[in-house]
Design a protein around this motif. Structure first.
Motif, PDB file in Angstrom:
ATOM      1  N   ASN A   9       5.972   6.513   2.065  1.00  0.00           N
ATOM      2  CA  ASN A   9       6.961   5.507   2.427  1.00  0.00           C
ATOM      3  C   ASN A   9       8.258   6.052   1.842  1.00  0.00           C
ATOM      4  O   ASN A   9       8.400   6.202   0.626  1.00  0.00           O
ATOM      5  CB  ASN A   9       6.609   4.150   1.810  1.00  0.00           C
ATOM      6  N   CYS A  50       4.409   9.296  -2.513  1.00  0.00           N
ATOM      7  CA  CYS A  50       4.173   8.265  -1.513  1.00  0.00           C
ATOM      8  C   CYS A  50       5.073   8.585  -0.328  1.00  0.00           C
ATOM      9  O   CYS A  50       6.237   8.910  -0.496  1.00  0.00           O
ATOM     10  CB  CYS A  50       4.518   6.887  -2.056  1.00  0.00           C
ATOM     11  N   MET A 105       8.459   7.325  -6.606  1.00  0.00           N
ATOM     12  CA  MET A 105       7.011   7.497  -6.564  1.00  0.00           C
ATOM     13  C   MET A 105       6.652   8.917  -6.099  1.00  0.00           C
ATOM     14  O   MET A 105       6.230   9.140  -4.951  1.00  0.00           O
ATOM     15  CB  MET A 105       6.360   6.440  -5.659  1.00  0.00           C
ATOM     16  N   HIS A 158       0.845  -1.190   0.000  1.00  0.00           N
ATOM     17  CA  HIS A 158       0.000   0.000   0.000  1.00  0.00           C
ATOM     18  C   HIS A 158       0.885   1.247   0.000  1.00  0.00           C
ATOM     19  O   HIS A 158       2.079   1.172   0.295  1.00  0.00           O
ATOM     20  CB  HIS A 158      -0.973  -0.021   1.171  1.00  0.00           C
ATOM     21  N   HIS A 159       0.275   2.380  -0.374  1.00  0.00           N
ATOM     22  CA  HIS A 159       1.047   3.616  -0.494  1.00  0.00           C
ATOM     23  C   HIS A 159       0.338   4.768   0.200  1.00  0.00           C
ATOM     24  O   HIS A 159      -0.767   5.144  -0.193  1.00  0.00           O
ATOM     25  CB  HIS A 159       1.253   3.967  -1.972  1.00  0.00           C
ATOM     26  N   PRO A 160       0.957   5.346   1.232  1.00  0.00           N
ATOM     27  CA  PRO A 160       0.394   6.547   1.861  1.00  0.00           C
ATOM     28  C   PRO A 160       0.722   7.777   1.013  1.00  0.00           C
ATOM     29  O   PRO A 160       1.829   8.300   1.071  1.00  0.00           O
ATOM     30  CB  PRO A 160       1.092   6.590   3.231  1.00  0.00           C
ATOM     31  N   HIS A 178       9.861   4.360  -1.020  1.00  0.00           N
ATOM     32  CA  HIS A 178       9.159   4.451  -2.305  1.00  0.00           C
ATOM     33  C   HIS A 178       9.374   5.836  -2.907  1.00  0.00           C
ATOM     34  O   HIS A 178       9.583   5.980  -4.107  1.00  0.00           O
ATOM     35  CB  HIS A 178       7.660   4.202  -2.122  1.00  0.00           C
TER      36      HIS A 178
HETATM   37 CU    CU Z   1       4.571   3.702  -1.487  1.00  0.00          CU
END
Ligand code: CU
Ligand code: C2O
Length: 477
Positions: free
Chosen positions: A462, A460, A470, A407-409, A465
């Motif tokens: 993370n 994102c 991203m 998943h991506h915040p 990421h």
């Molecule tokens: Cu992410």
């Protein structure tokens, strides 16, 4: 590089120029007048022991992990004097707060990086009350410890509390000497599962890093066992400001023996909603109310997925008058969990509703394949991702599709957005600045009014990421 104008501004503040000669420690705050509050943020290398017995080297503000809590009142002018004692350039970003673009702290985009030995002054009006996090926005520095809580108290507080605590949730790679260096050992933590790890080929020079194997988790700089319990008295109404300050870990927080009444997410008010455990992604914030009606000594857990459900202790809630060293038993079955679609926004006068959107941008999130260390938006890696160009005042929707296994915040700078799908019963959508897009074909959509001109980072959160591509730029003019 500090600009000439900033230098003059810096030198012009009486007494502050002398700061360059004091140690990274010393005073944190000075009050200049009633509504200008000045904070000192000295970034330096600090040796920390989070309670595991192993010291490692962290990068931190004012020699503290987490950094000092910055607390001001709505309408105050917040001035932060960043002084860089680190061996690399750095900046400070005021996550979630719609500051003027040049105060946003993204190196190379909104300002030049603040080089070692140099200073930079951030100054803006604290307009929207809420719970925020400030952190560096330079390379992997967030995972080294450069963050702290930022709290803007409203002019008029609607609820009263007997006690209030800030809980910053964190993860550390203590066995391998601290993140992000630990990632270079090749031992990683796929999917953020605790206690497990696998080896991966060590990254070659210039390749993005994978998140390291975090082997210690805790609250406010300490693991369970080393931390001081949060004390409450029976009958207390306690406000907890919960902030996920980690770089790559989603927590599922459980306070044994208690339910939590969520009152705010990312600083914005919601219609109070009761849960038994709280899923909170990287840099998300939840303000919750805990009614202290169950005396004892209780664990604060991070719940692990899987059956049977189990908890990893992060800290302790302790009632006054409890002598026993034993922890009360908790029941981890059938716990209610938060979900954006169940939450409803409460009325507030700060942000106007988005209304009918004028432009839609679709973003497919993917990457994380074994063959490639990169993460992408619409198949591209930042800085080669497409810019999102919009006009000042336009009403925008972002639609996300997650074609990856994590998943991506997703976080947008400079704006709050409405979460499409929330607010089903009252029609009041929740407002946030960071939204988890679930793994495996997960979707999410947000809408916002592009009313803060400038070039804003969107990515994102993370950290591994983001640094692996991203991200893109939202250009509003
Ligand atoms: Cu992410
Ligand atoms: Cu928490 Cu780009 O920021």
């Amino acid at each position: 590089m500090i600009s000439r104008r900033d230098f003059i501004k810096y030198a012009g503040i009486g007494g502050i120029a002398a700061l360059s000669h004091i140690s990274p420690l010393g005073f944190t705050e000075r009050v200049f007048s009633e509504d200008v509050r000045e904070f000192k943020l000295n970034a330096s290398i600090t040796s920390v022991n989070v309670g595991t017995g192993k010291s490692f080297s962290a990068w931190a503000y004012n020699g503290q992990l987490p950094g000092p809590e910055i607390r001001v009142k709505e309408g105050d002018t917040l001035r932060a004097v960043l002084k860089n004692y680190l061996p690399e350039g750095t900046t400070v970003h005021w996550h979630g707060l719609p500051v003027p673009n040049k105060m946003d702290g993204v190196p190379g985009i909104t300002q030049s990086i603040v080089q070692p030995g140099q200073s930079f002054i951030y100054e803006f009006k604290a307009t929207l009350p809420g719970t925020y996090i400030y952190h560096t926005h330079a390379s992997y520095q967030l995972d080294r410890g450069l963050y702290g809580a930022l709290i803007i108290e409203p002019k008029r507080e609607e609820r009263s509390y007997d006690r209030e605590y800030t809980l910053m949730l964190e993860g550390w790679a203590t066995m391998d000497g601290g993140a992000p260096e630990a990632s270079k050992m090749g031992r990683i933590n796929p999917g953020g599962m605790m206690g497990m790890g696998m080896m991966r080929r060590q990254p070659t020079a210039g390749e993005p890093l994978h998140e390291p194997l975090y082997d210690a988790y805790g609250i406010n700089g300490k693991v369970f066992g080393a931390s001081v319990p949060f004390r409450v008295t029976k009958g207390d109404r306690v406000r907890l400001r919960i902030i996920n300050a980690s770089s790559a870990t989603t927590f599922t927080l459980r306070i044994a023996g208690h339910s939590l009444r969520i009152t705010h997410t990312d600083g914005r008010p919601i219609i109070p909603f009761e849960v038994d455990s709280l899923r909170i992604g990287v840099t998300e914030r939840y303000d919750v109310e805990l009614h202290a009606n169950n005396p004892g000594r209780w664990h604060i857990y991070n719940l692990r997925d899987g059956s049977p459900a189990s908890g990893w202790p992060l800290g302790t809630i302790l009632y006054e008058g409890i002598e026993s060293r034993n922890y009360n038993d908790d029941n981890l079955k059938g716990l209610r969990l938060n979900d954006y679609n169940l939450l409803e926004g409460a009325h507030e006068s700060y942000l106007k509703p988005v209304g009918k959107v004028e432009k839609v941008f679709v973003m497919t999130l993917s990457g994380g394949m074994m063959a490639s260390p990169y993460w992408t938006i619409n198949g591209k890696v930042y800085p080669y991702t497409d810019n999102i160009d919009i006009r000042d005042g336009e009403r925008i929707r972002f639609e996300y599709f997650n074609r990856s296994m994590m998943h991506h915040p997703m976080h947008l700078h400079g704006h709050f957005f409405e979460v499409v799908g929330s607010g089903r019963r009252t029609g009041g959508r929740i407002k946030k600045d960071t939204l988890i897009i679930p793994a495996h074909m997960g979707r999410g959509a947000v809408e916002f009014i592009a009313d803060n001109p400038g070039v804003w980072f969107h990515h994102c959160h993370n950290l591994y990421h983001m640094e692996a591509g991203m991200a893109n730029l939202v250009r509003i003019r």
